[in-house]
Write a protein that holds these residues in place. Structure first.
Motif, short mmCIF file in Angstrom:
data_model
loop_
_atom_site.label_atom_id
_atom_site.label_comp_id
_atom_site.label_asym_id
_atom_site.label_seq_id
_atom_site.Cartn_x
_atom_site.Cartn_y
_atom_site.Cartn_z
N ALA A 127 44.04 41.98 51.84
CA ALA A 127 45.24 41.43 51.18
C ALA A 127 45.53 42.40 50.06
O ALA A 127 44.63 43.06 49.54
CB ALA A 127 44.98 40.03 50.62
N SER A 172 43.14 37.83 54.48
CA SER A 172 43.40 36.60 53.72
C SER A 172 44.85 36.55 53.25
O SER A 172 45.20 35.72 52.42
CB SER A 172 42.47 36.55 52.49
N LYS A 202 45.06 29.06 55.61
CA LYS A 202 44.88 29.25 54.17
C LYS A 202 46.05 28.61 53.45
O LYS A 202 47.21 28.96 53.69
CB LYS A 202 44.79 30.74 53.85
N PHE A 207 43.54 25.66 43.62
CA PHE A 207 42.10 25.82 43.43
C PHE A 207 41.66 27.29 43.37
O PHE A 207 40.47 27.57 43.27
CB PHE A 207 41.34 25.11 44.56
N PHE A 211 39.38 32.46 40.68
CA PHE A 211 39.27 33.70 41.46
C PHE A 211 40.29 34.73 40.97
O PHE A 211 39.98 35.91 40.82
CB PHE A 211 39.53 33.40 42.94
N VAL A 281 36.16 27.41 47.52
CA VAL A 281 36.79 28.42 46.66
C VAL A 281 36.39 28.27 45.20
O VAL A 281 35.70 27.32 44.80
CB VAL A 281 38.32 28.40 46.82
N TYR A 321 30.19 30.62 46.37
CA TYR A 321 29.60 31.33 45.23
C TYR A 321 28.21 30.78 44.92
O TYR A 321 27.47 31.37 44.15
CB TYR A 321 30.53 31.21 44.01
N1 LIG Z 1 44.30 37.03 48.98
C1 LIG Z 1 43.40 36.98 48.00
C2 LIG Z 1 42.38 35.91 48.01
N2 LIG Z 1 41.25 35.99 48.76
C3 LIG Z 1 40.46 34.90 48.40
C4 LIG Z 1 41.15 34.14 47.45
C5 LIG Z 1 40.68 32.91 46.75
C6 LIG Z 1 39.21 32.69 46.69
C7 LIG Z 1 38.75 31.71 45.67
O1 LIG Z 1 39.53 31.03 44.99
O2 LIG Z 1 37.53 31.61 45.54
C8 LIG Z 1 42.37 34.76 47.23
C9 LIG Z 1 43.32 34.24 46.20
C10 LIG Z 1 44.71 33.96 46.54
O3 LIG Z 1 45.10 33.84 47.70
O4 LIG Z 1 45.48 33.89 45.58
#
Ligand SMILES: NCc1[nH]cc(CCC(=O)O)c1CC(=O)O
Length: 332
Positions: A127, A172, A202, A207, A211, A281, A321
């Protein structure tokens, strides 16, 4: 399967709950270290461990520390580690070229782990957000997150990760058509054995906040991700997306977030029976840690119960985590 139960008192379900031994005998789902994928945050520097304030117990690690962490994870029996870079803001651009730099943080970390802990599987995230000046997972053109141009960039990113030695590519980004594009690019480049774990379902979730702090994307992000991540009200759509990603060549699929979306895990598992993962997450982790820090919940117990719930919901494993902490408890 229709549950069969005799009328009381022929049936007394408490009989099989009476002792720990009986409960163990009839337990349907179990958590083991084999179920864990550990997401870690990588930053530059040497011998650096920088705590993430909204995720107590989680730090951004320099590559040497990531390699050490991978060795430790391997010895704990954790089968996979997943890399997320905290990119120097000076390297963030509109074209996100750092995303496919063979020597970016992620790619250097992959190589370091392959040397330090060759037995652990390395998963990467595909991503653009860690490299994007505006914090989005795809390119932004005149306020719109454009799909097809983004897919071209994501393919370059995935190829660079595969070249560096990634075992599992984890898109992602939620652009349409990226799984097929990545799969055929991998095949043409000779990476026929690189697996794809698609973030198929996704959701546009609040949440993910901690991150985004951890990867340094919160400040950069303009607007929200609602035009590409799923609407939290949808469930049938998740099945269509899982089916599509499998048809395009995904080997495994993911539901994300985890705990608020266990119904989606169960539906996906029942409908397709493919390797199914959930991502517990950052916000879920933060909630449990915060409550435990206040003495409102028993941290270890809620951690193991929340992870077991993913197994019960039909998942083969979970990105969490908590992975090393859980593994230490499971190894007793
Ligand atoms: N594309 C990025 C990505 N890959 C994993 C997460 C979130 C992981 C987490 O909150 O632990 C995200 C954040 C988002 O989409 O904004």
């Amino acid at each position: 399967m229709k549950p069969t139960i005799a009328p009381f008192p022929a049936a007394r379900p408490r009989r099989t709950r009476r002792t720990a031994a009986l409960r163990a005998l009839v337990r349907e789902s179990r958590l083991s270290t084999d179920d864990l994928i550990w997401p870690v945050f990588v930053r530059d520097g040497e011998d650096v461990e920088q705590p993430v304030p909204s995720m107590p117990g989680v730090s951004r690690l320099s590559i040497d520390r990531v390699a050490k962490a991978a060795r430790e994870a391997e010895s704990l029996g954790i089968p996979a580690i997943c890399l997320f870079p905290y990119t120097d803001p000076a390297l963030k651009t509109e074209d996100c070229a750092e995303a496919w730099n063979p020597d970016n943080l992620t790619n250097r970390a992959i190589r370091a782990i392959k040397t330090a802990a060759p037995g652990i599987a390395v998963m990467t995230d595909v991503a653009l957000d860690p490299y994007n000046i505006n914090g989005h997972d795809g390119y932004v053109v005149e306020g719109e997150i454009v799909n097809d141009e983004s897919v071209t960039a994501l393919v370059r990113m995935a190829l660079a990760q595969a070249d560096a030695g990634a075992d599992i590519i984890g898109p992602s980004d939620m652009m349409d058509g990226r799984i097929g594009a990545i799969r055929s690019a991998l095949e043409s480049a000779g990476h026929k054995d690189v697996a794809i774990l698609s973030y198929a379902a996704k959701y546009a979730s609040a949440f993910y906040g901690p991150f985004r702090d951890a990867v340094g994307a919160s400040g950069a992000l303009k607007g929200d991700k609602n035009t590409y991540q799923m609407d939290p009200g949808n469930s049938d759509e998740a099945l269509r997306l899982v089916e599509r990603d499998l048809a395009e060549g995904a080997d495994m699929i993911m539901v994300k977030p985890g705990m608020p979306y266990l119904d989606i895990c169960r539906r996906a598992r029942d409908a397709f029976g493919v390797p199914t993962f959930a991502y517990q997450v950052s916000g879920e982790y933060a909630m449990l840690k915060a409550a435990a820090a206040n003495g409102w919940l028993d941290g270890e117990k809620v951690m193991l119960e929340s992870l077991l719930a993913f197994k019960r919901a039909g998942c083969d494993g979970v990105l969490t985590y908590f992975a090393p902490e859980a593994a230490r408890l499971l190894n007793g």
